[in-house]
Design a protein around this motif. Structure first.
Motif, PDB file in Angstrom:
ATOM      1  N   ASN A 254       0.793  -1.222   0.000  1.00  0.00           N
ATOM      2  CA  ASN A 254       0.000   0.000   0.000  1.00  0.00           C
ATOM      3  C   ASN A 254       0.828   1.275   0.000  1.00  0.00           C
ATOM      4  N   ASP A 255       2.145   1.134  -0.122  1.00  0.00           N
ATOM      5  CA  ASP A 255       2.975   2.326  -0.113  1.00  0.00           C
ATOM      6  C   ASP A 255       4.313   1.983  -0.749  1.00  0.00           C
ATOM      7  N   VAL A 256       5.160   2.994  -0.888  1.00  0.00           N
ATOM      8  CA  VAL A 256       6.547   2.824  -1.310  1.00  0.00           C
ATOM      9  C   VAL A 256       7.431   3.436  -0.225  1.00  0.00           C
TER      10      VAL A 256
ATOM     11  N   TYR B  75       6.910   1.581   6.466  1.00  0.00           N
ATOM     12  CA  TYR B  75       7.265   2.564   5.448  1.00  0.00           C
ATOM     13  C   TYR B  75       7.752   3.877   6.064  1.00  0.00           C
ATOM     14  N   GLU B  76       8.433   4.656   5.246  1.00  0.00           N
ATOM     15  CA  GLU B  76       8.901   5.960   5.684  1.00  0.00           C
ATOM     16  C   GLU B  76       7.747   6.880   6.047  1.00  0.00           C
ATOM     17  N   SER B  77       6.593   6.670   5.454  1.00  0.00           N
ATOM     18  CA  SER B  77       5.414   7.500   5.710  1.00  0.00           C
ATOM     19  C   SER B  77       4.795   7.230   7.071  1.00  0.00           C
ATOM     20  N   GLY B  78       5.144   6.102   7.691  1.00  0.00           N
ATOM     21  CA  GLY B  78       4.515   5.703   8.941  1.00  0.00           C
ATOM     22  C   GLY B  78       3.457   4.631   8.765  1.00  0.00           C
ATOM     23  N   GLU B  79       3.099   4.315   7.516  1.00  0.00           N
ATOM     24  CA  GLU B  79       2.135   3.241   7.269  1.00  0.00           C
ATOM     25  C   GLU B  79       2.797   1.878   7.470  1.00  0.00           C
ATOM     26  N   MET B  80       1.959   0.847   7.619  1.00  0.00           N
ATOM     27  CA  MET B  80       2.444  -0.526   7.723  1.00  0.00           C
ATOM     28  C   MET B  80       1.487  -1.467   7.006  1.00  0.00           C
TER      29      MET B  80
ATOM     30  N   GLY C  29       7.169  15.064  15.101  1.00  0.00           N
ATOM     31  CA  GLY C  29       8.353  14.627  14.372  1.00  0.00           C
ATOM     32  C   GLY C  29       8.057  13.600  13.306  1.00  0.00           C
ATOM     33  N   SER C  30       9.109  12.920  12.857  1.00  0.00           N
ATOM     34  CA  SER C  30       9.008  11.922  11.798  1.00  0.00           C
ATOM     35  C   SER C  30       8.135  10.747  12.232  1.00  0.00           C
ATOM     36  N   LYS C  31       7.321  10.244  11.297  1.00  0.00           N
ATOM     37  CA  LYS C  31       6.481   9.074  11.554  1.00  0.00           C
ATOM     38  C   LYS C  31       7.082   7.803  10.955  1.00  0.00           C
ATOM     39  N   ARG C  32       8.288   7.887  10.457  1.00  0.00           N
ATOM     40  CA  ARG C  32       8.957   6.762   9.802  1.00  0.00           C
ATOM     41  C   ARG C  32       9.009   5.544  10.719  1.00  0.00           C
ATOM     42  N   VAL C  33       8.702   4.370  10.149  1.00  0.00           N
ATOM     43  CA  VAL C  33       8.853   3.120  10.885  1.00  0.00           C
ATOM     44  C   VAL C  33      10.318   2.706  10.771  1.00  0.00           C
ATOM     45  N   ASN C  34      11.039   2.788  11.880  1.00  0.00           N
ATOM     46  CA  ASN C  34      12.466   2.464  11.849  1.00  0.00           C
ATOM     47  C   ASN C  34      12.728   0.965  11.837  1.00  0.00           C
ATOM     48  N   HIS C  35      11.883   0.200  12.549  1.00  0.00           N
ATOM     49  CA  HIS C  35      12.193  -1.223  12.733  1.00  0.00           C
ATOM     50  C   HIS C  35      10.945  -1.944  13.212  1.00  0.00           C
ATOM     51  N   LEU C  36      10.878  -3.236  12.914  1.00  0.00           N
ATOM     52  CA  LEU C  36       9.788  -4.094  13.370  1.00  0.00           C
ATOM     53  C   LEU C  36      10.377  -5.356  13.979  1.00  0.00           C
ATOM     54  N   SER C  37       9.839  -5.771  15.111  1.00  0.00           N
ATOM     55  CA  SER C  37      10.233  -7.037  15.729  1.00  0.00           C
ATOM     56  C   SER C  37       8.994  -7.651  16.357  1.00  0.00           C
ATOM     57  N   SER C  38       9.084  -8.919  16.763  1.00  0.00           N
ATOM     58  CA  SER C  38       7.911  -9.554  17.354  1.00  0.00           C
ATOM     59  C   SER C  38       8.327 -10.706  18.254  1.00  0.00           C
ATOM     60  N   ALA C  39       7.435 -11.027  19.162  1.00  0.00           N
ATOM     61  CA  ALA C  39       7.556 -12.216  20.006  1.00  0.00           C
ATOM     62  C   ALA C  39       6.149 -12.743  20.219  1.00  0.00           C
ATOM     63  N   GLY C  40       5.904 -14.001  19.813  1.00  0.00           N
ATOM     64  CA  GLY C  40       4.554 -14.534  19.904  1.00  0.00           C
ATOM     65  C   GLY C  40       3.608 -13.726  19.046  1.00  0.00           C
ATOM     66  N   SER C  41       2.552 -13.238  19.649  1.00  0.00           N
ATOM     67  CA  SER C  41       1.548 -12.480  18.894  1.00  0.00           C
ATOM     68  C   SER C  41       1.694 -10.975  19.082  1.00  0.00           C
TER      69      SER C  41
END
Length: 755
Positions: free
Chosen positions: A81-83, A101-106, A128-140
């Motif tokens: 849904n984004d670039v 995404y840099e826009s803050g969307e996921m 400030g910036s809404k950029r998603v810097n990183h994603l991580s997860s554990a379980g759900s």
């Protein structure tokens, strides 16, 4: 069958088929007509997911199967849904791919359903910036890192849980990455490492603990591996074994830290150093090209390069595409495509972009490098010789091969044959010390090449040049002020060139003997602004003028410009019963006329419009919200008359849309109608394609009653599935009867309608 078993049995095609089950349907339901022409050369992330290698690039993802060599891509055209991808993560427990995404969307792409999260919900105090810097997860639970801090998210309910603002004394600072180990979140922030138990009470930043045994400087990367935490600040990597932090090592110019199974890899600009579970080095693999990330998969170490895709030794792996996503202008002709990456700010300042240009020859993409173009930089335009598709002319905006300026290395328009520069053409009518900033070129029907340029000679003139088929030149000074330079690609009509000057120059018109001006002056055009960015001549000979403040039309332009008083007209439409001018205060970057005489209009902030012949009806309005457009700032539009494909060059890459307007001849082609059959719920037009120019088209029922009649335009005709009284026809089969202009040929086809 369990989700893990499904993944293990999937081959490459099945993997992407599963991801595409939940394809997002845009508001205008036109996705099947779109294609992307993105570059996948700049790799940000590498993951191994069930024998497939998944890579993220600037504008999309692609998978690579080491066993079969197959490559598949996914972008905004289908499932994203984004670039501007900035984060990528896979959760194996739930089989979910997470894209930030840099826009803050996921995007959350899963085996059952896909979810798009428009933005992380942040309070108004954070600007400030809404950029998603990183994603991580554990379980759900997923953890989303950003410049605000971090947020937790439920991958089961697909809802945000809590947001933690990293702030000290009212000043926000960012979290670059997080790792989760033994139910504890480790956040690598701008001010050191902070920790907190992974529970639903993480929002209070005061309850977070700062690790004091390591520096409180900015930490960039952090991973969990074999019950340990590894984190980097600058080039130094620290290890936490559950009790103590110790210095692990120094990696000059460290770029990334990654893990895969029982291996831990550190990426430097051209090496990937990998350790085993005992923290011993098992290999150090070097790469010829600079890399951003790396990963060891089985016995092979892969590098994610900045310009050459996924690297395996000397092999470059990626979907075929242009060299990068910079796109100033696009040229389409006979199913070939050329992208000029550009290099201009404010229609004046050069950028010294030395990427040359990109050419799709109908089979593969070719990168025509600056080195093969006499070191020309900032290519703004590629004009193809209509009589020889192998010969094109590239227009560089940067006037020298190097800086400071060396007059002996001046650059003119470049004649290119078979993607190799053959001639650096410099018009000797210009003084040796003058600039040679070429804004673009155009062939006319007689084979003359018209070239517009600015800053010519010591006086910085704006000049139109005309090169005849024998190579002879003719030039004329267009009498524009030096400050009015910034020549654009000219348009030629009846041996007159029309050129937009976006820096207060209006429109200049010349037949190489006389020159004329169309300006904001009330006596010579009354344009809304002298900053004109685009001009086009339609099939009726009308001049369409795009300015920074809207659109105007000049009817009978060749006759009009010789008069002492004339004014261009706005297009008046009715909004809520009130007449108003179309595109008021909208910057028009380009205007393209297709084979149906429709106008495709590129704007700087509002995407693309397609309007009817007279401009009073909007056929399409594409934006980033309702289409695969990667940006609402569109630089250029080009329609290939042979295919009807319309290309859009944006600041973030090129996409294309299959329109209904194609080049029509005097005879019928492969005639077909679509959609056919028309199924319940369809409310659009049925398109009949493969028609000659001005073909007579009649729709009749099975007993011969005439329901609809029209003329073909641009190789096609449309029917709204209504009868002569304006009512929708009933279910049934309807005949389409067609004859060409002189009735020497006829065809017929059928359309089935199911209500």
């Amino acid at each position: 069958m369990a989700a893990q078993q499904i993944w293990r049995q999937m081959n490459l095609v099945n993997f992407f088929t599963l991801l595409l089950i939940g394809i997002f349907i845009h508001a205008q339901n036109t996705n099947l007509r779109w294609n992307d022409h993105f570059s996948y050369s700049s790799i940000h992330h590498i993951w191994e997911i069930h024998d497939q290698i998944i890579c993220s690039a600037d504008n999309g993802l692609f998978s690579y199967s080491p066993s079969s060599g197959e490559i598949q891509k996914i972008s905004k055209v289908n499932d994203l849904n984004d670039v501007g991808i900035s984060a990528f993560h896979y959760n194996p427990e739930l089989d979910i791919l997470m894209v930030g995404y840099e826009s803050g969307e996921m995007d959350m792409l899963g085996p059952d359903e896909n979810h798009n999260l428009l933005e992380i919900p942040l309070h108004q105090a954070y600007t400030g910036s809404k950029r998603v810097n990183h994603l991580s997860s554990a379980g759900s639970t997923a953890i989303i890192s950003g410049e605000f801090g971090l947020a937790s998210f439920s991958l089961e309910n697909f809802e945000f849980l809590e947001t933690t603002y990293f702030s000290v004394a009212g000043v926000y600072f960012g979290v670059k990455e997080t790792a989760i180990l033994n139910n504890v979140i480790y956040a690598a922030s701008d001010r050191g490492i902070y920790t907190h138990e992974l529970n639903e009470f993480i929002a209070n930043f005061v309850s977070w603990n700062q690790e004091t045994a390591i520096p409180n400087s900015e930490f960039q990367q952090i991973v969990s591996f074999q019950g340990n935490i590894f984190a980097s600040t600058g080039d130094n990597v620290y290890r936490y074994d559950g009790n103590n932090w110790t210095m692990f090592g120094n990696f000059p110019n460290l770029r990334d830290i990654t893990t895969n199974g029982n291996t831990l890899s550190f990426t430097t600009p051209q090496n990937v150093i990998t350790y085993n579970e005992s923290f011993a080095v098992i290999d150090n693999v070097g790469f010829e090209h600079p890399i951003r990330t790396g990963l060891k998969i089985g016995t092979t170490t892969y590098g994610g390069s900045l310009e050459f895709g996924l690297l395996n030794g000397q092999n470059s792996i990626m979907p075929d595409g242009p060299f990068d996503n910079k796109s100033w202008k696009v040229t389409a002709f006979k199913q070939n495509l050329w992208i000029a990456p550009g290099g201009m700010v404010n229609y004046n300042n050069v950028q010294q972009n030395k990427n040359g240009f990109y050419h799709f020859d109908g089979t593969i993409w070719n990168h025509v490098k600056s080195e093969t173009l006499f070191d020309a930089k900032d290519i703004l335009d590629v004009e193809v010789n209509p009589n020889n598709i192998k010969e094109v002319f590239a227009s560089p905006w940067f006037e020298y091969t190097s800086w400071p300026a060396d007059p002996s290395k001046r650059i003119g328009i470049i004649r290119v044959e078979d993607n190799i520069g053959q001639e650096n053409i410099i018009n000797t009518n210009n003084t040796p010390n003058g600039f040679w900033r070429v804004g673009g070129s155009t062939f006319d029907e007689s084979g003359n090449l018209w070239v517009g340029q600015s800053f010519v000679g010591e006086e910085g003139l704006t000049v139109m040049n005309k090169r005849n088929p024998n190579g002879g030149w003719q030039s004329i000074n267009l009498n524009a002020m030096t400050s009015d330079a910034g020549a654009r690609k000219p348009v030629v009509y009846q041996d007159h060139a029309f050129m937009a000057l976006p820096r207060s120059g209006g429109v200049k018109v010349t037949n190489m003997t006389n020159s004329y001006s169309i300006t904001a002056n009330s006596n010579s055009g009354n344009l809304p602004s002298n900053n004109v960015l685009s001009v086009a001549i339609d099939k009726d000979g009308f001049l369409w003028i795009g300015t920074e403040l809207g659109l105007r039309i000049l009817y009978n332009p060749l006759e009009t410009i010789t008069q002492d008083f004339f004014q261009a007209e706005p297009i008046i439409i009715e909004q809520n019963g009130i007449p108003e001018a179309l595109f008021t205060d909208v910057q028009i970057n380009d205007i393209e006329v297709d084979e149906s005489n429709q106008k495709w209009i590129a704007t700087s902030t509002s995407g693309v419009y397609c309007v009817s012949e007279d401009g009073t009806e909007t056929k399409y309005h594409f934006t980033t919200a309702n289409s695969p457009l990667p940006s609402n700032s569109v630089n250029d539009i080009e329609a290939d008359p042979s295919t009807g494909i319309v290309y859009f060059a944006t600041e973030k890459g090129v996409v294309s849309f299959q329109s209904d307007a194609i080049e029509g001849g005097e005879s019928f082609g492969d005639v077909y109608a679509y959609p056919n059959p028309v199924r319940p719920g369809f409310t659009g037009n049925v398109v009949i394609r493969g028609l000659p120019n001005d073909a007579d088209v009649r729709i009749v029922d099975v007993v011969g009653n005439l329901l609809y009649r029209t003329k073909a335009s641009g190789g096609s005709a449309v029917w709204d599935t209504k009868n002569s009284k304006g009512k929708l026809v009933a279910s049934g089969v309807y005949l389409v009867l067609m004859t060409n202009r002189d009735a020497s040929e006829s065809k017929q086809t059928k359309i089935a309608i199911i209500r």
